[in-house]
Design a protein around this motif. Structure first.
Motif, PDB file in Angstrom:
ATOM      1  N   SER A 434       0.840  -1.205   0.000  1.00 56.81           N
ATOM      2  CA  SER A 434       0.000   0.000   0.000  1.00 56.81           C
ATOM      3  C   SER A 434       0.870   1.248   0.000  1.00 56.81           C
ATOM      4  N   LEU A 435       1.985   1.194  -0.704  1.00 60.20           N
ATOM      5  CA  LEU A 435       2.890   2.334  -0.773  1.00 60.20           C
ATOM      6  C   LEU A 435       2.234   3.462  -1.568  1.00 60.20           C
ATOM      7  N   CYS A 436       2.534   4.700  -1.183  1.00 61.15           N
ATOM      8  CA  CYS A 436       1.906   5.849  -1.823  1.00 61.15           C
ATOM      9  C   CYS A 436       2.952   6.901  -2.169  1.00 61.15           C
ATOM     10  N   GLY A 437       2.482   8.010  -2.724  1.00 65.27           N
ATOM     11  CA  GLY A 437       3.388   9.095  -3.070  1.00 65.27           C
ATOM     12  C   GLY A 437       4.044   8.894  -4.429  1.00 65.27           C
ATOM     13  N   ASN A 438       4.988   9.776  -4.728  1.00 64.91           N
ATOM     14  CA  ASN A 438       5.685   9.728  -6.010  1.00 64.91           C
ATOM     15  C   ASN A 438       6.907   8.813  -5.940  1.00 64.91           C
ATOM     16  N   LEU A 439       7.348   8.381  -7.094  1.00 60.63           N
ATOM     17  CA  LEU A 439       8.604   7.648  -7.154  1.00 60.63           C
ATOM     18  C   LEU A 439       9.750   8.613  -6.901  1.00 60.63           C
ATOM     19  N   PRO A 440      10.674   8.252  -6.018  1.00 59.12           N
ATOM     20  CA  PRO A 440      11.787   9.164  -5.759  1.00 59.12           C
ATOM     21  C   PRO A 440      12.697   9.301  -6.981  1.00 59.12           C
ATOM     22  N   SER A 441      13.161  10.506  -7.225  1.00 61.03           N
ATOM     23  CA  SER A 441      14.051  10.754  -8.363  1.00 61.03           C
ATOM     24  C   SER A 441      15.392  10.058  -8.179  1.00 61.03           C
ATOM     25  N   SER A 442      15.707   9.642  -6.940  1.00 68.59           N
ATOM     26  CA  SER A 442      16.984   8.989  -6.678  1.00 68.59           C
ATOM     27  C   SER A 442      17.101   7.638  -7.367  1.00 68.59           C
ATOM     28  N   PHE A 443      15.976   7.117  -7.909  1.00 69.13           N
ATOM     29  CA  PHE A 443      16.037   5.844  -8.618  1.00 69.13           C
ATOM     30  C   PHE A 443      16.961   5.910  -9.825  1.00 69.13           C
ATOM     31  N   ARG A 444      17.243   7.131 -10.277  1.00 67.81           N
ATOM     32  CA  ARG A 444      18.138   7.279 -11.430  1.00 67.81           C
ATOM     33  C   ARG A 444      19.522   6.685 -11.159  1.00 67.81           C
ATOM     34  N   ASN A 445      19.862   6.530  -9.873  1.00 73.18           N
ATOM     35  CA  ASN A 445      21.198   6.028  -9.516  1.00 73.18           C
ATOM     36  C   ASN A 445      21.308   4.511  -9.591  1.00 73.18           C
ATOM     37  N   LEU A 446      20.193   3.820  -9.795  1.00 74.55           N
ATOM     38  CA  LEU A 446      20.208   2.355  -9.789  1.00 74.55           C
ATOM     39  C   LEU A 446      20.584   1.849 -11.178  1.00 74.55           C
ATOM     40  N   SER A 447      21.797   2.102 -11.561  1.00 73.25           N
ATOM     41  CA  SER A 447      22.238   1.818 -12.937  1.00 73.25           C
ATOM     42  C   SER A 447      22.341   0.324 -13.229  1.00 73.25           C
ATOM     43  N   GLN A 448      22.424  -0.521 -12.189  1.00 73.42           N
ATOM     44  CA  GLN A 448      22.544  -1.958 -12.403  1.00 73.42           C
ATOM     45  C   GLN A 448      21.190  -2.670 -12.391  1.00 73.42           C
ATOM     46  N   LEU A 449      20.117  -1.918 -12.163  1.00 68.09           N
ATOM     47  CA  LEU A 449      18.806  -2.524 -11.959  1.00 68.09           C
ATOM     48  C   LEU A 449      18.314  -3.252 -13.207  1.00 68.09           C
ATOM     49  N   ASN A 450      17.956  -4.521 -13.040  1.00 66.63           N
ATOM     50  CA  ASN A 450      17.362  -5.338 -14.101  1.00 66.63           C
ATOM     51  C   ASN A 450      15.853  -5.424 -13.963  1.00 66.63           C
ATOM     52  N   VAL A 451      15.380  -5.514 -12.716  1.00 64.33           N
ATOM     53  CA  VAL A 451      13.956  -5.716 -12.445  1.00 64.33           C
ATOM     54  C   VAL A 451      13.479  -4.688 -11.443  1.00 64.33           C
ATOM     55  N   LEU A 452      12.441  -3.948 -11.808  1.00 62.77           N
ATOM     56  CA  LEU A 452      11.790  -3.009 -10.888  1.00 62.77           C
ATOM     57  C   LEU A 452      10.301  -3.313 -10.912  1.00 62.77           C
ATOM     58  N   SER A 453       9.774  -3.821  -9.792  1.00 60.85           N
ATOM     59  CA  SER A 453       8.372  -4.195  -9.712  1.00 60.85           C
ATOM     60  C   SER A 453       7.698  -3.433  -8.577  1.00 60.85           C
ATOM     61  N   LEU A 454       6.785  -2.552  -8.941  1.00 60.82           N
ATOM     62  CA  LEU A 454       6.039  -1.749  -7.965  1.00 60.82           C
ATOM     63  C   LEU A 454       4.540  -1.920  -8.163  1.00 60.82           C
ATOM     64  N   THR A 455       4.129  -2.952  -8.858  1.00 65.84           N
ATOM     65  CA  THR A 455       2.722  -3.207  -9.170  1.00 65.84           C
ATOM     66  C   THR A 455       1.884  -3.341  -7.899  1.00 65.84           C
ATOM     67  N   GLY A 456       0.632  -2.864  -7.970  1.00 64.50           N
ATOM     68  CA  GLY A 456      -0.316  -3.110  -6.892  1.00 64.50           C
ATOM     69  C   GLY A 456      -0.084  -2.271  -5.664  1.00 64.50           C
ATOM     70  N   ASN A 457       0.215  -0.988  -5.832  1.00 70.71           N
ATOM     71  CA  ASN A 457       0.350  -0.056  -4.715  1.00 70.71           C
ATOM     72  C   ASN A 457      -0.573   1.133  -4.941  1.00 70.71           C
ATOM     73  N   LYS A 458      -0.289   2.256  -4.290  1.00 69.81           N
ATOM     74  CA  LYS A 458      -1.081   3.478  -4.465  1.00 69.81           C
ATOM     75  C   LYS A 458      -0.175   4.628  -4.891  1.00 69.81           C
ATOM     76  N   LEU A 459       0.843   4.302  -5.630  1.00 69.02           N
ATOM     77  CA  LEU A 459       1.788   5.312  -6.083  1.00 69.02           C
ATOM     78  C   LEU A 459       1.117   6.238  -7.088  1.00 69.02           C
ATOM     79  N   GLN A 460       1.594   7.474  -7.146  1.00 61.51           N
ATOM     80  CA  GLN A 460       0.918   8.462  -7.973  1.00 61.51           C
ATOM     81  C   GLN A 460       1.931   9.376  -8.652  1.00 61.51           C
TER      82      GLN A 460
END
Length: 1022
Positions: A434-460
Motif C-alpha cells: 500500500s505504498l503511496c506518493g511519487n517515485l523518488p528521483s533517486s532511482f536514477r542512480n540504480l544503474s545496475q537494476l534489471n527488475v523493478l516491480s512496484l505493481t499493486g500499490n497506491k503510487l501516484q
C-alpha cells in the motif's frame, strides 16, 4: 680346544656373514627382485588400460628410467616397492586395470578428477596395506565390491561423483579404521547399513545426491569424531535418530531435500558447539526454532526453509560468523508486532550475505535497525508476509544489496529515497503493498537494476523521466497504481526492456510513437488507462511481442495493417476501446495466437474463420453489433452478399457458372478439410508436448540430474554446462543447460536463447521444452534451459572422437559419406530457415561442430542460440545497426574475418561459418589445427588442393569408403570422388574471405540436394 677356540670360530663366521650381508644390501638396487618385477609389470598393465592421456603423463612410464621414477609413482626406500599411485586431475580415460591388485605394498591410490569408467576392480581386496582410496569424480559404474572390506587398513574411501549403483555394502562396516566415507552424487539405493555403527573412527560421512531411502538408523553413538554428516537430496523419511544429537564434534549437518519429520531438540545450539553448517531445508520438520540456537556461535549457514516450523524466531545474538540465514517458506511468526525483533540481534552477524524470510507469517513493522545489518548483505527477501508500516530509510546503509524483495506485504508510506543509494541492486520488488506518493528521483542512480516491480500499490504522479538512467532495466512493472499524466517518451528510451506493465493507472494522452524503438519488448500491458488516439504503427518494430494488452482505453481508428509483422503474438486484447473498421484477416495467420479479445468496439463486416477465429473460447468479439459471419459458435448474423444482376446472363452462361462454382466448391471443401485435420493433428501433438513439459523448478532439475553430478555432464559452453537428466514425469530423458551467471554475458545469453526459441520451429533446430528461472537452495540466481535430448551427441564427438565413458552402445568410429552429406544439408536448411523464412531474420553467430546435435536417426539439429541476433529485414544481407554488445561474435576459426575488423553481425557471417564447418566435416581437420600457421588456413588448404590433389585433403575414411564402394565398379568411385569435390567447392564458395564472393545459403542447399539425389539415383547415398 676350549671355549676360546669356539669363540674364535664364531667370530670369524659372524664377521664373514655381516660382510656378505652388507655387500648384498649395497648392491640391492642393481638387481630386479621378483617383487619389483611384479610391480613394474602391474604398472604397465595399468598404463595399457588408459586409452586417453591428453597430457601425455604416462609417456614417462618406459624402460629408460626405473619405474619408481615414473610420473605419479612413489616407492618405499627400503624395498623399492610401489606405495603410492597418484594421478589426479589429468583427464585420463579408460578403466582401472585389475592388475592394480598386484601392487601389494600400495598405501595410496589417488585417481580422482579423471574420466575413468567401467567397474571398481574387485582385485582391490588384495591391497591389505591400502589406507587411502580416492576415485571420486570419474565415470565408474557398477557396485562397490563387497570384498573391499578386506582392506582392513583403509582410512579413506572416496567414490563420489560417479555412476555407481546398488546398495551400500553391509560388509564395509568391518573397516574399523575408516575415517572418511564419501559416496555422494551416485545412484545408490537402499538405506545406511546398521553395521556402520562399528565405524567408531569415522570423521566424514557424505552420501548426498543419491536415491537412498528409509529411516536413518541410530548408528552414530560411537562416532565421537564425526564432524561432517551429509544426506542432502535423498528420500530419507522418519525422524532423526537421537544419537545424532550427541555428536558434539559435528561441524556440518546437511539433510536438505528429504522427507524427514519431527521437531528440533531444545538444546540444539549447545549440543553442537562447533557447528558451522546446519541445512535441513525442504523437509517436514515442525515445531519451533530452539532458543538455544544463539549459542551456536560458529554457525556460518543456517538453512531451514521449506518446512513447517512455526512460532517466533528466537534472539540470534551470538551468531557473529553467520553468512546465510534461510527461514523461508515456513509458518514462522504470528502476525504480531514483535515478530521481527530478531532482526536487530542480527546486527552482530557482520558477515551476513543472504537473509531469506519470504512466505511466512511475520507481522509487525520493519525495525530501523535493519540499517545496522551487515554491510556485506547481498540478498534480502521478506516477500509474502504480513509486515506493516513504512520501509525505513535506513535501508540505504545496506550498500552491497543486490536483491531486495518486499512484495505481497502490507507496507505503507512512501518509497524511501535512500533506496536510490543501493547502487548494486539488480532486482527490486515492492509490489502488492500500500505504498503511496511519487517515485523518488533517486532511482536514477540504480544503474545496475534489471527488475523493478512496484505493481499493486497506491503510487501516484508521473513516471520520473530520470528513470531513463536505468538502462539495464529489462522488467518494469508499474501497473495497478494511481500514476497519471502523459506517458513520457523517455520511458521508451529503456532499450533493454522486454516486459513493460503500465496497466490499471490513470495515464492520458496518446501512446508515444517512439514505442517502436523497444525492439526487445515481449510483454506490453497498457490496459485500463485513458489513452486515446490511434494505435501507433511503430509497434511493427516490436517484432518480439508475445503479449499485448491495450484494453480499457479510448483508442480509435482501425487496427493498423503494419501489425501484420507481429507474428509471435500469443495474447492480444484490444477490447473496450473505440476501434472500428473491419477485423483484419492477417490475424488468422498468427499461428501462435492463443487468446484474442476484440469485444466492445465498433468493428464491422465479416469475421474471419481461420486460425484463432476457429476457437470461440479463445476469441471474444461480443459488443460489436455490426459484425457478421464467423463460425456458428459466435451466433453472429449471416453476411449479406451482393448478387450479380440477372440481366444479360444467358441460360448457358448460368449453367456454366453453376458448374464451375460447384466444382470449385468441392475442391475448396476437400482442401479445407485436409488442412483442418492436419493442423488439428499438429495442434494436438503440440498440446500434448506442452502438457508433458510444464515449467520446471530448480528442485525437479536437481533430482533429474542427480544433483548436477559430473557424471551427467555432457558438455560445456561459453556460458554454462549441459547435463543429461531424467524427468520424474514419464522418465523422459532431456538435456539441461545450466547458465553460469558469474560469466559476463551469461544472463544475456539466457535471454537470447529464450527469445530465439519462442518463435522458431524447424526439424533441424534443437527443440526447447521448458525453462527454469529462479533461485537455488542457497538463494543464488539460477537459470536453465531444458532441451530435447539427442542420443548421438554432438557432431564434434563424431568428427574428433575421444574415448567415451559410460556408453552402453559402441559408436561407429566415423561418419559415412552419406551421413556427412545429410548432416551438412540439415544444417544448411536450418540456416536457410533462420535467415529467410522467419518473420525476422535470425543470425546464429556460433555455428560449429559442438553446436550441431544428432538424434537417434542421425538427423542434425542446430543448437546453442546463446549468441543469436535478430536483424531487421533491411539488414539481412547488409550491415545495419547491429553492432554486437556481447563482444563475442562466434568462435575462433569459425567466425568470419570481417567480424574481427568490427563489422556488424549479418547473415553472411553464418554462411562463412557454415562453409568452414562443411570443409571440416569432409576433411576431418579443425580450422584451428596446428598445421595452419601464418596465412595458411583450412579454406586455402582445400582451395589449393581442389586443383590437383583433392584426395589428399579429404578425410582418409572417405577415400577408403570410396575405394570399397561397389568393389569392381570404377564408375561408382569416380562418381563419389567427383561428388566430394563438388561438395568441397560449395564449402570453399561459402567460406570465401570476401563476403561478396560467398555463395547464398539457399543456393548451397539446392546444389547439395542435387549432389545427394545424383548419388541416390546410383544407389550410393542413403
Amino acid at each position: 680346544m676350549g671355549m676360546g677356540f669356539y669363540n674364535s670360530i664364531s667370530a670369524v663366521f659372524l664377521s664373514s656373514f655381516f660382510m656378505h650381508a652388507f655387500i648384498l644390501h649395497s648392491c640391492l638396487p642393481c638387481f630386479a627382485l621378483p617383487g619389483n618385477e611384479t610391480d613394474r609389470l602391474a604398472l604397465l598393465e595399468i598404463k595399457a588400460s588408459i586409452t586417453h592421456d591428453p597430457f601425455q603423463v604416462l609417456t614417462s612410464w618406459n624402460e629408460t628410467i626405473h619405474f619408481c621414477s615414473w610420473h605419479g609413482v612413489t616407492c618405499g626406500r627400503r624395498h623399492k616397492r610401489v606405495t603410492s599411485l597418484s594421478l589426479p586431475s589429468l583427464k585420463l580415460a579408460g578403466s582401472i586395470s585389475p592388475h592394480v591388485g598386484n601392487l601389494s605394498f600400495l598405501r595410496v591410490i589417488d585417481l580422482q578428477n579423471n574420466s575413468l569408467g567401467h567397474e571398481i576392480p574387485p582385485e582391490f581386496r588384495r591391497l591389505h596395506r591400502l589406507q587411502d582410496l580416492q576415485l571420486n569424480n570419474n565415470s565408474l559404474s557398477g557396485e562397490i565390491p563387497t570384498n573391499l572390506s578386506r582392506c582392513s587398513q583403509l582410512l579413506r574411501l572416496a567414490v563420489g561423483f560417479n555412476v555407481l549403483m546398488g546398495k551400500i555394502p553391509n560388509e564395509l562396516g568391518l573397516l574399523s579404521k575408516l575415517r572418511v566415507f564419501s559416496i555422494h552424487s551416485n545412484h545408490f539405493t537402499g538405506g545406511v547399513p546398521t553395521s556402520f555403527s562399528n565405524l567408531s573412527s569415522l570423521e566424514k560421512f557424505s552420501a548426498s545426491f543419491n536415491n537412498l531411502s528409509g529411516t536413518i538408523p541410530d548408528i552414530f553413538g560411537r562416532m565421537t569424531n564425526l564432524s561432517f554428516l551429509a544426506f542432502d537430496v535423498n528420500s530419507f523419511s522418519g525422524m532423526l535418530p537421537p544419537s545424532i544429537f550427541n555428536l558434539s564434534s559435528l561441524t556440518v549437518l546437511a539433510m536438505l531435500s528429504n522427507k524427514i519429520q519431527g521437531s528440533l531438540p531444545s538444546n540444539l545450539g549447545m549440543v553442537f558447539p562447533s557447528l558451522h553448517t546446519f541445512s535441513i531445508s525442504i523437509n517436514q520438520f515442525s515445531g519451533s526454532i530452539p532458543v538455544s540456537l544463539s549459542n551456536a556461535s560458529n554457525l556460518i549457514e543456517f538453512s531451514m526453509g521449506g518446512n513447517q516450523l512455526h512460532g517466533k524466531v528466537p534472539p540470534l545474538t551470538n551468531l557473529h560468523k553467520l553468512k546465510r540465514l534461510v527461514l523461508a517458506d515456513n509458518h514462522l511468526g504470528s502476525g504480531g508486532i514483535d515478530d521481527l525483533a530478531f532482526l536487530c540481534n542480527l546486527s552482530n552477524a557482520t558477515h551476513l550475505e543472504i537473509l531469506q524470510m519470504f512466505t511466512n507469517n511475520f507481522g509487525g513493522t520493519l525495525p530501523q535497525c535493519i540499517g545496522n545489518l551487515s554491510y556485506s548483505l547481498q540478498k534480502f527477501n521478506i516477500a509474502q508476509n504480513k509486515i506493516l508500516g513504512s520501509i525505513p530509510n535506513e535501508i540505504a546503509n545496506l550498500a552491497n544489496l543486490e536483491l531486495l524483495l518486499m512484495s505481497w506485504n502490507q507496507l505503507s508510506g512512501h518509497v524511501p529515497p535512500g533506496v536510490g543509494k543501493l547502487h548494486k541492486l539488480y532486482q527490486l520488488s515492492f509490489g502488492w503493498n500500500s505504498l503511496c506518493g511519487n517515485l523518488p528521483s533517486s532511482f536514477r542512480n540504480l544503474s545496475q537494476l534489471n527488475v523493478l516491480s512496484l505493481t499493486g500499490n497506491k503510487l501516484q504522479g508521473n513516471i520520473p523521466p530520470s528513470l531513463i538512467e536505468c538502462q539495464n532495466l529489462r522488467i518494469l512493472h508499474l501497473g495497478a497504481n494511481n500514476f497519471s499524466g502523459i506517458i513520457s517518451q523517455e520511458i521508451f528510451g529503456l532499450l533493454n526492456l522486454y516486459d513493460l506493465s503500465l496497466g490499471q493507472n490513470q495515464f492520458i494522452g496518446s501512446l508515444p510513437e517512439n514505442i517502436g524503438i523497444l525492439i526487445n519488448l515481449e510483454y506490453l500491458d497498457i490496459s485500463d488507462n485513458m489513452l486515446f488516439g490511434k494505435i501507433p504503427t511503430s509497434l511493427v518494430s516490436c517484432i518480439k511481442l508475445e503479449y499485448l494488452d491495450m484494453h480499457g482505453n479510448i483508442f480509435n481508428g482501425t487496427i493498423p495493417s503494419t501489425l501484420n509483422s507481429l507474428r509471435g503474438l500469443t495474447e492480444l486484447s484490444l477490447s473496450h476501446n473505440n476501434l472500428s473498421g473491419t477485423i483484419p484477416e492477417f490475424l488468422e495467420r498468427f499461428v501462435f495466437l492463443e487468446s484474442l479479445n476484440l469485444s466492445y468496439n465498433n468493428f464491422e463486416g465479416m469475421l474471419p474463420i481461420k486460425g484463432v477465429f476457429k476457437n470461440a473460447t479463445a476469441t471474444s468479439v461480443e459488443g460489436n453489433n455490426k459484425l457478421c459471419g464467423g463460425i456458428p459458435e459466435f451466433h453472429l448474423p449471416k453476411c449479406k452478399l451482393q448478387h450479380a444482376k440477372k440481366e444479360g446472363l444467358s441460360l448457358t452462361m448460368k449453367l456454366v457458372l453453376s458448374l464451375v462454382c460447384g466444382i470449385l466448391g468441392v475442391i475448396f471443401a476437400l482442401t479445407f478439410l485436409y488442412l483442418y485435420c492436419s493442423r488439428r493433428d499438429k495442434k494436438g501433438r503440440a498440446t500434448s508436448d506442452s502438457d508433458k513439459f510444464p515449467q520446471m523448478s530448480y528442485q525437479s532439475l536437481l533430482k533429474a540430474t542427480n544433483g548436477f553430478a559430473s557424471t551427467n555432464l555432457v558438455g560445456m559452453g561459453s556460458f554454462g554446462s549441459v547435463y543429461k537428466g531424467v524427468l520424474e514425469e514419464g522418465e523422459t530423458t532431456v538435456a539441461i543447460k545450466v547458465l553460469n551467471l558469474v560469466r559476463r554475458g551469461a544472463y544475456k545469453s539466457f535471454i537470447a536463447e529464450c527469445e530465439a526459441f519462442k518463435n522458431i520451429r524447424h526439424r533441424n533446430l534443437v527443440k526447447v521444452l521448458s525453462a527454469c528461472s529462479g533461485f537455488d537452495y542457497r538463494g543464488e540466481d539460477f537459470k536453465a534451459l531444458i532441451y530435447e535430448f539427442m542420443v548421438n551427441g554432438s557432431l564434434e564427438e563424431w568428427l574428433h572422437p575421444i574415448h567415451t565413458i559410460g556408453e552402453t552402445k559402441e559408436r561407429p568410429r566415423s561418419l559415412t559419406i552419406s551421413q556427412r552429406l545429410n548432416i551438412v544439408i540439415d544444417v544448411a536448411m536450418a540456416l536457410d530457415y533462420l535467415h529467410h523464412h522467419c518473420e525476422t531474420p535470425i543470425v546464429h553467430c556460433d555455428l560449429k561442430p559442438s553446436n550441431i546435435l544428432l538424434n537417434e536417426d542421425m538427423i542434425a539439429h542446430v543448437g546453442d542460440f546463446g549468441l543469436v541476433r535478430f536483424l531487421p529485414k533491411a539488414a539481412e544481407n547488409c550491415s545495419g545497426n547491429q553492432s554486437s554488445s556481447l563482444g563475442i561474435k562466434g568462435t575462433i576459426g569459425y567466425a568470419p574475418p570481417e567480424y574481427g575488423m568490427g563489422h556488424e553481425v549479418w547473415t553472411q557471417g553464418d554462411v562463412y561459418s557454415f562453409g568452414i564447418l562443411l570443409l571440416e566435416i569432409f576433411t576431418g581437420k579443425r580450422p584451428t589445427d596446428d598445421m595452419f600457421q601464418g596465412t595458411s588456413n583450412l579454406y586455402s588448404f582445400v582451395k589449393t588442393a581442389l586443383l590437383e590433389q583433392v584426395e589428399e585433403v579429404l578425410d582418409p575414411v572417405l577415400v577408403q569408403e570410396s575405394n570399397h564402394a561397389d568393389e569392381g565398379r570404377a564408375r561408382n568411385r569416380v562418381l563419389i570422388i567427383g561428388s566430394l569435390i563438388s561438395v568441397l567447392e560449395i564449402g570453399v564458395a561459402c567460406s570465401a574471405e570476401l563476403p561478396r564472393d560467398r555463395l547464398n545459403i539457399c543456393d548451397a542447399v539446392a546444389h547439395m540436394c542435387r549432389i545427394r539425389n545424383k548419388l541416390r539415383a546410383n544407389g550410393i547415398c542413403e
